[in-house]
Write an enzyme that holds these catalytic residues in place. Structure first.
Site, PDB file in Angstrom:
ATOM      1  N   ARG A 245     -62.006 -47.076 -25.791  1.00  0.00           N
ATOM      2  CA  ARG A 245     -61.932 -46.163 -26.931  1.00  0.00           C
ATOM      3  C   ARG A 245     -61.342 -44.850 -26.419  1.00  0.00           C
ATOM      4  NH1 ARG A 245     -66.906 -44.259 -30.746  1.00  0.00           N
ATOM      5  NH2 ARG A 245     -65.644 -43.149 -32.268  1.00  0.00           N
TER       6      ARG A 245
ATOM      7  N   LEU B 159     -71.530 -41.711 -41.424  1.00  0.00           N
ATOM      8  CA  LEU B 159     -72.512 -40.642 -41.257  1.00  0.00           C
ATOM      9  C   LEU B 159     -73.416 -40.965 -40.074  1.00  0.00           C
ATOM     10  CD1 LEU B 159     -73.502 -40.254 -45.051  1.00  0.00           C
ATOM     11  CD2 LEU B 159     -71.574 -39.221 -43.830  1.00  0.00           C
ATOM     12  N   GLY B 160     -73.168 -40.315 -38.943  1.00  0.00           N
ATOM     13  CA  GLY B 160     -73.995 -40.511 -37.751  1.00  0.00           C
ATOM     14  C   GLY B 160     -74.191 -39.154 -37.102  1.00  0.00           C
ATOM     15  N   ASN B 161     -74.354 -39.117 -35.785  1.00  0.00           N
ATOM     16  CA  ASN B 161     -74.369 -37.817 -35.099  1.00  0.00           C
ATOM     17  C   ASN B 161     -73.069 -37.082 -35.372  1.00  0.00           C
ATOM     18  OD1 ASN B 161     -76.838 -37.501 -33.829  1.00  0.00           O
ATOM     19  ND2 ASN B 161     -76.267 -39.039 -32.282  1.00  0.00           N
TER      20      ASN B 161
ATOM     21  N   ARG C 223     -72.519 -30.200 -34.762  1.00  0.00           N
ATOM     22  CA  ARG C 223     -71.222 -29.573 -35.067  1.00  0.00           C
ATOM     23  C   ARG C 223     -71.252 -28.999 -36.476  1.00  0.00           C
ATOM     24  NH1 ARG C 223     -67.665 -34.722 -33.591  1.00  0.00           N
ATOM     25  NH2 ARG C 223     -69.572 -35.655 -32.797  1.00  0.00           N
TER      26      ARG C 223
ATOM     27  N   GLY D  91     -75.269 -44.316 -38.217  1.00  0.00           N
ATOM     28  CA  GLY D  91     -76.729 -44.309 -38.116  1.00  0.00           C
ATOM     29  C   GLY D  91     -77.435 -43.769 -39.351  1.00  0.00           C
TER      30      GLY D  91
ATOM     31  N   GLY E 160     -75.875 -43.246 -42.476  1.00  0.00           N
ATOM     32  CA  GLY E 160     -75.391 -44.005 -43.643  1.00  0.00           C
ATOM     33  C   GLY E 160     -76.052 -45.361 -43.758  1.00  0.00           C
TER      34      GLY E 160
HETATM   35  P1  ADP Z   1     -73.413 -41.591 -33.066  1.00  0.00           P
HETATM   36  O1  ADP Z   1     -72.469 -40.754 -33.879  1.00  0.00           O
HETATM   37  O2  ADP Z   1     -73.908 -40.911 -31.818  1.00  0.00           O
HETATM   38  O3  ADP Z   1     -72.946 -43.024 -32.857  1.00  0.00           O
HETATM   39  P2  ADP Z   1     -75.346 -42.834 -34.812  1.00  0.00           P
HETATM   40  O4  ADP Z   1     -74.342 -43.488 -35.690  1.00  0.00           O
HETATM   41  O5  ADP Z   1     -76.180 -43.688 -33.925  1.00  0.00           O
HETATM   42  O6  ADP Z   1     -74.721 -41.663 -33.967  1.00  0.00           O
HETATM   43  O7  ADP Z   1     -76.324 -41.998 -35.793  1.00  0.00           O
HETATM   44  C1  ADP Z   1     -77.374 -41.256 -35.293  1.00  0.00           C
HETATM   45  C2  ADP Z   1     -78.062 -40.580 -36.487  1.00  0.00           C
HETATM   46  O8  ADP Z   1     -78.618 -41.592 -37.335  1.00  0.00           O
HETATM   47  C3  ADP Z   1     -79.212 -39.669 -36.080  1.00  0.00           C
HETATM   48  O9  ADP Z   1     -79.179 -38.471 -36.853  1.00  0.00           O
HETATM   49  C4  ADP Z   1     -80.431 -40.489 -36.465  1.00  0.00           C
HETATM   50  O10 ADP Z   1     -81.545 -39.709 -36.782  1.00  0.00           O
HETATM   51  C5  ADP Z   1     -79.915 -41.176 -37.712  1.00  0.00           C
HETATM   52  N1  ADP Z   1     -80.798 -42.285 -38.061  1.00  0.00           N
HETATM   53  C6  ADP Z   1     -80.983 -43.450 -37.396  1.00  0.00           C
HETATM   54  N2  ADP Z   1     -81.946 -44.184 -38.006  1.00  0.00           N
HETATM   55  C7  ADP Z   1     -82.391 -43.465 -39.063  1.00  0.00           C
HETATM   56  C8  ADP Z   1     -83.376 -43.659 -40.084  1.00  0.00           C
HETATM   57  N3  ADP Z   1     -84.107 -44.768 -40.130  1.00  0.00           N
HETATM   58  N4  ADP Z   1     -83.530 -42.696 -41.010  1.00  0.00           N
HETATM   59  C9  ADP Z   1     -82.811 -41.562 -40.984  1.00  0.00           C
HETATM   60  N5  ADP Z   1     -81.864 -41.314 -40.053  1.00  0.00           N
HETATM   61  C10 ADP Z   1     -81.659 -42.245 -39.104  1.00  0.00           C
END
Ligand code: ADP
Length: 410
Positions: free
Chosen positions: A91, A207-209, A239, A326, A328
């Protein structure tokens, strides 16, 4: 049987996967991550396809990415002695304005990618370190770069530029967009499982980190919330997302902040963490009963709704919304708040389906179908790497990358 390794090297982490190349699609037989590279308490977590934990503590620490890769590959060879690794897929965050698809890496084009490091100084150098380490370790394997920017090279010019004098566009100051591997996975998944929606107007919220949204028509990106760097658009874990550039000028001019201090502020101390004063982690904020945690979640949802409306206008309407990443995939609360009172746009959420994390979370009568689809960026990398070794296998149903970046015109 032959295998592909996937690598995703971040500043202090390295995610990896081992895939066996089987007839219809690469199959993951192990995925894992190395955390805290260069720091104390480093660990390797790895899990096999049948759920066995294969990771290891590394009490002596992990000095750098080369060391991390050596330890990961030692683990793979130890656990899967019969693996015959013919390709490594990487990546790479930035492919610049011209790469609209994966490429086979050579020492020459690797140097050209080095020159893009100023565009993504917090990611690109680490990605390329991973490539060099893998080239040394597997000199006979195909090394394949998969760019986070490539999926968005199909943007029309108006969505590719800023309103700066055109010489800045020519020097590469453009809206690149990121999270392209995740969007490619969703696009391909829709083509396979929901061809009618794939052929329509779709907004995907990764929608993740890191968080962004992408508007697609017929599986191709026409707009994205991220721009020149991965700090633009939606607020994220740490961010800030969209910010008036005047704020940066003010901080420099009036507050005497240095580039490093502002970088640290915008990339590491803002977003959910900065607003809540508590955590960058959505799950922690949902469980915390503080006013600032609630405000942080409200801001996140507000900006996501705004971007949803803006992208729907760009698409000229909407047929589907897909949540992934994570947050989403797992936060029913966030999905509900983003979709509430969106009936005017044709979105009607099915409360129970959303709470149950069903694949389709809109009501049967909703004009816009709302879906939850777990992303799989590693599989996109494995497919791309495998195609370079066996060009006739794993042809995706799609050719997302047919755009000609040079062909953009005003
Ligand atoms: P990255 O961008 O590092 O790959 P991820 O896609 O793993 O991140 O997303 C991480 C986010 O998802 C964090 O904010 C985490 O709290 C959130 N998350 C994971 N599981 C849950 C949940 N069950 N409820 C709410 N938020 C969650």
């Amino acid at each position: 049987m032959t295998h592909v390794v996937t690598l995703n090297a971040g500043s202090s982490s390295l995610k990896f996967g081992l895939f066996s190349l089987q007839a219809d699609d690469p199959v993951a037989i192990c995925t894992g991550a190395v955390d805290r590279i260069g720091g104390s308490g480093a660990s390797i977590t790895a899990i096999s396809a049948d759920g066995k934990a294969l990771g290891a503590d590394v009490p002596q620490g992990i000095a750098d990415h080369r060391d991390a890769l050596t330890q990961v590959l030692d683990l793979i060879v130890r656990q899967f002695p019969d693996a015959h690794i013919t390709a490594v897929g990487h990546r790479i965050v930035h492919g610049g304005p011209h790469h609209d698809r994966p490429i086979l890496l050579t020492p020459d084009n690797l140097q050209a990618l080095d020159e893009l490091s100023p565009f993504a100084p917090l990611h690109q150098p680490y990605n390329l370190d991973g490539v060099r380490a893998a080239m040394q370790r597997f000199p006979d394997a195909a090394q394949v770069a998969c760019f986070d920017t490539a999926f968005h090279r199909s943007h029309p010019w108006v969505n590719d530029t800023f309103a700066l004098p055109t010489e800045y566009y020519d020097m590469g100051v453009r809206r690149y967009g990121f999270h392209g591997l995740s969007y490619e996975y969703i696009s391909d998944h829709l083509a396979r499982t929901a061809p009618l929606l794939y052929g329509g107007r779709v907004i995907v919220g990764h929608l993740g980190n890191g968080a962004s949204m992408c508007g697609m028509i017929h599986g191709r990106s026409v707009g994205s919330s991220m721009g020149f760097t991965a700090i633009d658009g939606l607020p994220m874990g740490t961010r800030c997302g969209q910010l008036d550039p005047g704020v940066v000028l003010y901080l420099m001019d009036q507050k005497g902040m240095s580039v490093d201090e502002i970088t640290d502020l915008l990339y590491c101390k803002s977003g959910l963490l900065g607003l809540s004063g508590l955590s960058s982690d959505m799950r922690t904020l949902e469980q915390a009963d503080t006013g600032r945690a609630r405000q942080a979640i409200s801001y996140f949802n507000f900006r996501a709704r705004r971007e949803l409306g803006a992208l729907a206008a760009v698409l000229g309407g909407l047929d589907a919304v897909v949540f992934t990443g994570g947050i989403g995939e797992n936060s029913a609360l966030v999905r509900e708040r983003i979709c509430v009172n969106m009936g005017w746009m044709g979105i009607e959420l099915d409360h129970d389906a959303n709470t149950d994390h069903a694949r389709i979370i809109s009501t049967p009568l909703s004009r816009v179908q709302v879906m939850v689809i777990p992303t799989n960026e590693e599989l996109v990398i494995a497919r791309a790497a495998a195609r370079f070794v066996y060009p006739h296998m794993y042809q995706s149903l799609l050719d997302h990358a047919g755009s000609d970046a040079e062909g953009k015109s005003a």
